[in-house]
Write a protein that holds these residues in place. Structure first.
Motif, PDB file in Angstrom:
ATOM      1  N   UNK A 144      19.172  55.913  31.131  1.00 41.70           N
ATOM      2  CA  UNK A 144      20.014  56.904  30.452  1.00 41.70           C
ATOM      3  C   UNK A 144      20.331  56.519  29.014  1.00 41.70           C
ATOM      4  N   UNK A 145      19.765  55.398  28.532  1.00 40.40           N
ATOM      5  CA  UNK A 145      20.050  54.940  27.184  1.00 40.40           C
ATOM      6  C   UNK A 145      20.947  53.712  27.197  1.00 40.40           C
ATOM      7  N   UNK A 146      20.539  52.676  26.471  1.00 37.96           N
ATOM      8  CA  UNK A 146      21.265  51.410  26.484  1.00 37.96           C
ATOM      9  C   UNK A 146      21.777  51.066  25.089  1.00 37.96           C
ATOM     10  N   UNK A 147      22.831  50.275  25.028  1.00 39.89           N
ATOM     11  CA  UNK A 147      23.354  49.779  23.759  1.00 39.89           C
ATOM     12  C   UNK A 147      22.742  48.436  23.383  1.00 39.89           C
ATOM     13  N   UNK A 148      22.260  47.697  24.382  1.00 36.50           N
ATOM     14  CA  UNK A 148      21.736  46.353  24.143  1.00 36.50           C
ATOM     15  C   UNK A 148      20.900  45.949  25.356  1.00 36.50           C
ATOM     16  N   UNK A 156       8.415  42.544  22.806  1.00 35.22           N
ATOM     17  CA  UNK A 156       7.328  43.500  23.011  1.00 35.22           C
ATOM     18  C   UNK A 156       7.603  44.364  24.243  1.00 35.22           C
ATOM     19  N   UNK A 157       8.025  43.746  25.344  1.00 39.74           N
ATOM     20  CA  UNK A 157       8.280  44.513  26.558  1.00 39.74           C
ATOM     21  C   UNK A 157       9.511  45.408  26.418  1.00 39.74           C
ATOM     22  N   UNK A 158      10.529  44.914  25.734  1.00 39.53           N
ATOM     23  CA  UNK A 158      11.714  45.744  25.502  1.00 39.53           C
ATOM     24  C   UNK A 158      11.369  46.964  24.661  1.00 39.53           C
ATOM     25  N   UNK A 159      10.542  46.782  23.651  1.00 41.27           N
ATOM     26  CA  UNK A 159      10.151  47.911  22.804  1.00 41.27           C
ATOM     27  C   UNK A 159       9.282  48.899  23.570  1.00 41.27           C
ATOM     28  N   UNK A 181      14.486  52.753  23.965  1.00 44.99           N
ATOM     29  CA  UNK A 181      15.951  52.833  23.926  1.00 44.99           C
ATOM     30  C   UNK A 181      16.588  53.408  25.178  1.00 44.99           C
ATOM     31  N   UNK A 182      15.804  54.100  25.989  1.00 48.60           N
ATOM     32  CA  UNK A 182      16.389  54.670  27.200  1.00 48.60           C
ATOM     33  C   UNK A 182      16.644  53.602  28.257  1.00 48.60           C
ATOM     34  N   UNK A 183      16.027  52.433  28.128  1.00 49.66           N
ATOM     35  CA  UNK A 183      16.185  51.388  29.136  1.00 49.66           C
ATOM     36  C   UNK A 183      15.045  51.422  30.133  1.00 49.66           C
ATOM     37  N   UNK A 184      15.344  51.044  31.362  1.00 50.72           N
ATOM     38  CA  UNK A 184      14.305  50.996  32.379  1.00 50.72           C
ATOM     39  C   UNK A 184      13.685  49.634  32.547  1.00 50.72           C
ATOM     40  N   UNK A 192      18.344  48.601  20.386  1.00 47.60           N
ATOM     41  CA  UNK A 192      17.777  49.886  20.837  1.00 47.60           C
ATOM     42  C   UNK A 192      17.960  51.007  19.836  1.00 47.60           C
ATOM     43  N   UNK A 193      19.084  51.017  19.115  1.00 49.74           N
ATOM     44  CA  UNK A 193      19.348  52.121  18.197  1.00 49.74           C
ATOM     45  C   UNK A 193      18.322  52.209  17.083  1.00 49.74           C
ATOM     46  N   UNK A 194      17.682  51.100  16.748  1.00 43.42           N
ATOM     47  CA  UNK A 194      16.689  51.096  15.686  1.00 43.42           C
ATOM     48  C   UNK A 194      15.464  51.911  16.006  1.00 43.42           C
TER      49      UNK A 194
END
Length: 441
Positions: A15-19, A315-318, A322-325, A355-357
């Motif tokens: 649903x979207x993460x802040x960090x 790399x995996x986070x990108x 930004x939605x997470x998962x 994530x906001x970037x």
């Protein structure tokens, strides 16, 4: 600012993460390394893990004469212990945290022997303590995950022996059904209790994969294990419909993923990169499944440099976006050969991820235009080109080696990697991003 609990809930629900959050488990030798650097042994508090557990056992065992009744004639080494299932664990001074297991049911041949066996019992006496502990963790802002790994299959074969258990299932022996059902019934009671106590997630798991293939046929799995896993999930959701369920299996489990989703699994762990390609799985299942792991403890952590650990984590986070998962973590217990610097690089990467970037900026490399069959339109459908993490269009790039140094070797050949373009929703506006990995040599 979201609490750690809310951020993890949004992460697993995509649903979207802040960090990014972080999580790992250290073996005793690694805890010693940590203590030498930090002066204490509590790495969970040092790095303020968002995910916590109420470590309160819900099973009890009154029987104690395991050696006399089930292991007569076996001369165990000093210090051998027996768990509540009756499995013997024999260690040596050189085996560190590992042990050799002995199966109490190894010679069973009749249903009567199983019926007379002292299985553990559910213990309701600590339910109040469990609820109070979970409520306290929630008040402190933490996400609560209750461990139920070795849910059905592993506990069953630990007691019987893997080969014997396989033969029992393949032959349709009534003892296999009885034994698996007894283990499943206890798992259901525990799942119900954790859900009723307010846990956010139940961490189930049985290893059903090996390094390059599955442990058993899908037919055998769907006949014997999938229905029992689904029963455990249903028991938890009958109490709390919105509880999250994760499933752990080491190794290659890709052929089972649809079955796991059908059984009610929300999160797959640990997604070993030595066995499966996270980019491929994310492209195929990322709208139905979240992931926990993806950072190899066979290769990356023991053999990579801190820079490589840092880069792979980002790399995996990108890729997830930004939605997470994705909860990026080491895929297993961190073993003694891992440099502590690699753990610290992983922690730093999780903290540096913003994530906001990625909500407002997309950088397309100049090399992108040189690959005419890959376009922005429908890029998410083209993950079949990314098997083993390599875009192999008009370029002769060997797949990564699975040897311990393989990741290091292939990275030296790759000049850059970029990923972006996925889907996310914000209020009534839907913007589509599909993550594209581009590795250019």
């Amino acid at each position: 600012m979201k609490t750690p609990r809310q951020n993890v809930l949004d992460l697993f629900h995509r649903r979207g993460i802040e960090r990014s959050e972080l999580f790992f488990s250290l073996c005793p030798a690694m805890v010693d390394k940590f203590e030498r650097k930090f002066g204490h042994r509590d790495y969970v508090e040092e790095f303020d893990f968002a995910i916590r557990s109420a470590e309160i056992p819900l099973l009890k065992q009154d029987f104690s004469d395991w050696k006399g009744r089930f292991f007569a004639g076996i001369d165990f080494l000093p210090g051998t212990t027996f768990d509540i299932w009756g499995v013997a664990h024999e260690s040596t001074p050189e085996s560190m945290h590992m042990s050799r297991m002995y199966q109490p049911m190894r010679d069973f041949s009749t249903l009567a022997e199983y019926e007379a066996y002292p299985y553990p019992e559910f213990d309701p006496s600590r339910l109040g303590e469990l609820r109070g502990t979970i409520e306290d963790l929630h008040r402190r802002g933490y996400f609560v995950s209750q461990l139920m790994q070795c849910t059905v299959w592993e506990n069953a074969w630990y007691m019987r022996g893997m080969e014997a258990m396989m033969v029992d299932m393949l032959s349709g022996d009534e003892t296999a059904a009885y034994h698996l059902d007894r283990v499943t019934d206890l798992a259901c009671r525990m799942a119900e209790a954790y859900a009723a106590a307010g846990a956010d997630l139940i961490f189930l798991g049985d290893d059903i994969g090996m390094q390059q293939t599955i442990m058993m046929s899908r037919e055998l799995y769907c006949e014997w294990l999938k229905p029992r896993l689904a029963k455990v999930v249903a028991a938890a959701r009958a109490v709390r419909p919105d509880i999250l369920i994760s499933y752990h299996s080491c190794g290659f489990v890709e052929p089972f993923i649809d079955d796991l989703i059908e059984a009610g699994i929300d999160i797959l762990n640990p997604v070993q990169p030595e066995c499966m390609d996270f980019a491929k799985l994310h492209a195929e299942y990322g709208d139905r499944l979240s992931f926990w792991g993806t950072l190899g403890t066979q290769t990356l952590f023991p053999h990579g440099t801190p820079e490589e650990v840092y880069d792979e984590t980002l790399r995996n986070l990108r890729l997830a976006g930004p939605k997470g998962g994705l909860l990026p973590t080491p895929t297993h217990l961190v073993e003694p050969e891992v440099p502590l610097e690699n753990i610290l690089a992983y922690v730093q990467a999780c903290r540096d991820f913003k994530p906001s970037g990625y909500l407002c900026k997309l950088n397309i490399p100049a090399h992108f235009e040189r690959c005419p069959s890959v376009s922005c339109t429908g890029a998410g459908r083209r993950y079949s080109r990314l098997a083993s993490g390599i875009l192999n269009h008009r370029r002769k790039i060997a797949p990564p080696s699975r040897s311990p140094g393989g990741i290091v070797k292939i990275r030296k050949k790759i000049r850059f990697a970029i990923d972006m373009w996925g889907f996310f929703c914000y209020n009534i506006i839907q913007v589509k991003y599909t993550t594209l990995h581009f590795l250019y040599n």
